[in-house]
Design an enzyme around this catalytic site. Structure first.
Site, mmCIF file in Angstrom:
data_model
loop_
_atom_site.group_PDB
_atom_site.id
_atom_site.type_symbol
_atom_site.label_atom_id
_atom_site.label_comp_id
_atom_site.label_asym_id
_atom_site.label_seq_id
_atom_site.Cartn_x
_atom_site.Cartn_y
_atom_site.Cartn_z
ATOM 1 N N GLY A 552 -20.041 -41.690 -21.998
ATOM 2 C CA GLY A 552 -19.672 -41.082 -20.718
ATOM 3 C C GLY A 552 -18.367 -40.324 -20.847
ATOM 4 N N GLU A 553 -17.605 -40.269 -19.767
ATOM 5 C CA GLU A 553 -16.301 -39.581 -19.689
ATOM 6 C C GLU A 553 -16.424 -38.067 -19.780
ATOM 7 O OE1 GLU A 553 -13.597 -40.870 -22.753
ATOM 8 O OE2 GLU A 553 -13.763 -42.986 -22.228
#
Ligand code: FMN
Length: 587
Positions: A552-553
């Site tokens: 993610g991120e």
């Protein structure tokens, strides 16, 4: 002239038409000038007129806190220019790559090119402690000096004099260089000189550094968020954005396909990148499309009530701790963004903790985390719309700031559970198929996730035809905000590179709100989280990379960024058989 408006009484106007028009014209044509100054001196009487105009500005409690230091001495200007150069170098060193390149070509000061420099100061103590209005708002002293500058800037335009405002200084350094008494603050350092012509638009707009925001974005009826120009009624941002989303431009896409076939390479040899370039052209409505840079990755952070169901091995505090890490530049997204030349912006869409203000943090908290969707709706419909709107505004502001490509990022402990629920609701998939281990849930944890998703679906019976309702029932604030971010990217016809399963779930919501929004999306990668493959299949998006990522991120999307940029670059730069004199393959 005495215009009448509807049933309004006729009103005599105080100035004739041409004079009134001149006022508006001077306002519209005022420019911050950095280049093209003539060496001609500024006559004393002209300068005196400008300063008198400045001195007529309004000021808090009529305190007139300004002073004007007229600087013509070359040696003094050289010392000030050296200060500005040092500051400029420091600023440039902190910019992401594409911005740094663009900044290198920008002129930000004309201290030595202009015959006159003016330092405008503010005395915040002038007039004593009972200065009317400043007693409650000390900053109004500085505002007053700025109004004096504004008067001078407009008067200078009318006189054919260019003004450049330079703020590339630490104010203390500049005050020391100017030898100012300690009670004075420097408000502005201005460079003045005659110019041959004034640009038709701000230089920063002409160079693509930033764009002018439409006035309708800035006007609210009665309360912040009720946007609408006088006479046009309030517009809901979400409706406005949805109305602006349209299909890709067929003509530009055809031109891109045709150009790909004429480029000095075997036809089709760039594979999926050819499709990417065609899509970028269709989105921009031009072939070749602009390079998708500068780029901003917006990491939307939020917490989830469903965390209480034991769906993540990570404590909820990690969301806020990772936000701090993003802001400090220590996360993988920061490393990948630095490598790709993208700016990282962190958006607090609904983190459970209070976050300290920080550079790079956009505080857009809808609430301190969602409610547990296994017990009731995650959020109210109103909160869903607020989060969608926040995402729209973030995208709009990033595009107005000059970005030409948006990248989705996310952070929220437990958000893969909420994503799985959204994916089930929008695609009709079964919870056991799309619910994965997320950030490391073991078998028992994964079983709890599946159960939570099942409970949520059974409790809310989400209707995919009501996407805001689905987001409210099962989503996270970051999902709703990301959906808004994607919609706004599509409306502004800027490519949005999607990261993994959280962005995918948000894209499903965006697609349910406005199906054409998917055309603006590129799938950066395929996550190992099983719901992501289902999502990409449903949206008919082909992931650009597939590296078993599950972080993610925004990390997977950032890795795909050079591919998207290369696709556009090829369409722009590669010669065609005819232009390069290369023989085409025999038909
Ligand atoms: C408070 C303030 C500080 C500014 N500082 C700088 C600066 O340091 N360097 C620069 O090139 N322009 C500076 N500008 C000019 C702005 O970039 C410019 O006003 C803006 O791009 C809009 O363009 P326009 O003034 O031509 O409409 C400053 C403007 C203001 C109002």
């Amino acid at each position: 002239m005495s215009p009448s408006h509807g049933d309004q009484p006729e009103r005599a106007l105080p100035y004739p038409d041409d004079q009134r028009a001149a006022v508006y014209r001077v306002i519209a044509e005022r420019r911050d000038v950095r280049q093209g100054f003539l060496p001609d001196p500024v006559p004393d009487d002209v300068l005196a007129r400008l300063l008198a105009a400045a001195h007529q500005a309004p000021s808090v409690g009529f305190s007139q806190p300004w002073d004007f230091i007229v600087i013509t001495d070359r040696a003094q200007r050289e010392r000030v220019a050296a200060l500005a150069r040092r500051n400029r170098d420091q600023y440039a060193a902190g910019l992401p790559a594409a911005r740094a390149r663009a900044f290198g070509a920008l002129k930000v000061e004309s201290i030595l090119d202009t015959p006159v420099n003016l330092a405008v100061t503010c005395d915040p103590t002038r007039g004593g402690r009972h200065t009317l209005g400043r007693h409650s708002q000390p900053e109004t002293a500085g505002f007053s000096s700025v109004l004096a500058i504004s008067n001078l800037w407009l008067a200078a335009r009318a006189e054919g004099l260019g003004v450049g405002w330079v703020s590339f200084f630490g104010p203390r350094d500049l005050a020391a260089e100017l030898g100012l008494p300690a009670h004075l603050e420097v408000v502005a350092y201005l460079c003045l000189g005659y110019v041959r012509e004034f640009g038709s638009e701000p230089e920063l707009a002409a160079t693509g550094w930033a764009r002018r925001r439409p006035v309708s974005w800035a006007v609210h009826a009665g309360e912040f968020g009720r946007r609408g120009l006088p006479g046009s009624g309030p517009v809901r941002l979400l409706d406005e954005v949805v109305a602006a989303i349209g299909p890709l431009d067929d003509e530009a896409m055809a031109a891109a396909r045709e150009r790909q076939d004429r480029m000095t390479k075997p036809r089709g040899s760039l594979g999926v990148l050819e499709d990417v370039s065609v899509r970028l052209a269709g989105l921009a409505g031009q072939c070749p499309p602009p390079l998708p840079e500068p780029v901003a990755v917006a990491v939307f952070a939020g917490d989830h009530g469903v965390h209480a169901q034991g769906v993540s091995p990570w404590p909820q505090e990690v969301t806020a701790q990772m936000v701090a890490n993003f802001l400090a530049g220590g996360a993988v997204v920061n490393a990948f963004a630095a490598q790709a030349g993208a700016e990282v912006v962190v958006v607090d869409a609904g983190v459970a903790a209070d976050l300290e203000p920080a550079s790079g943090l956009l505080p857009r908290k809808v609430a301190r985390g969602t409610a547990d969707f296994t017990r009731g709706p995650a959020m109210t419909r109103e909160q869903a719309v607020t989060a969608l709107t926040a995402g729209i505004e973030v995208a709009r502001d990033l595009v107005a700031a000059g970005n030409r490509c948006l990248v989705t990022g996310d952070m929220g402990i437990a958000n893969t559970t909420s994503s799985a629920a959204l994916i089930c609701a929008f695609t009709g998939s079964s919870p056991v198929v799309v619910t994965g281990p997320g950030a490391g849930a073991d078998a028992a944890g994964q079983a709890r996730k599946v159960e939570a998703v099942r409970q949520g679906l059974a409790l809310h019976r989400p209707d995919p035809a009501d996407p805001v309702g689905v987001l409210a029932a099962l989503g996270g604030f970051e999902h709703a905000a990301l959906a808004g971010f994607i919609l706004a990217g599509a409306a502004l016809r800027v490519p949005v590179i999607l990261d993994g399963v959280i962005a995918g779930a948000a894209a499903l919501a965006a697609a349910a709100i406005a199906p054409d929004a998917v055309a603006a999306c590129l799938a950066g990668h395929r996550s190992t989280e099983p719901g992501h493959a289902a999502t990409l299949g449903y949206l008919k998006l082909r992931p650009l990379i597939d590296l078993d990522l599950r972080l993610g991120e925004g990390t997977g999307a950032l890795l795909a960024l050079p591919l998207v940029q290369s696709a556009a670059r090829a369409l722009r730069d590669v010669a065609t058989f005819d232009s390069a004199g290369v023989s085409d393959k025999k038909a």
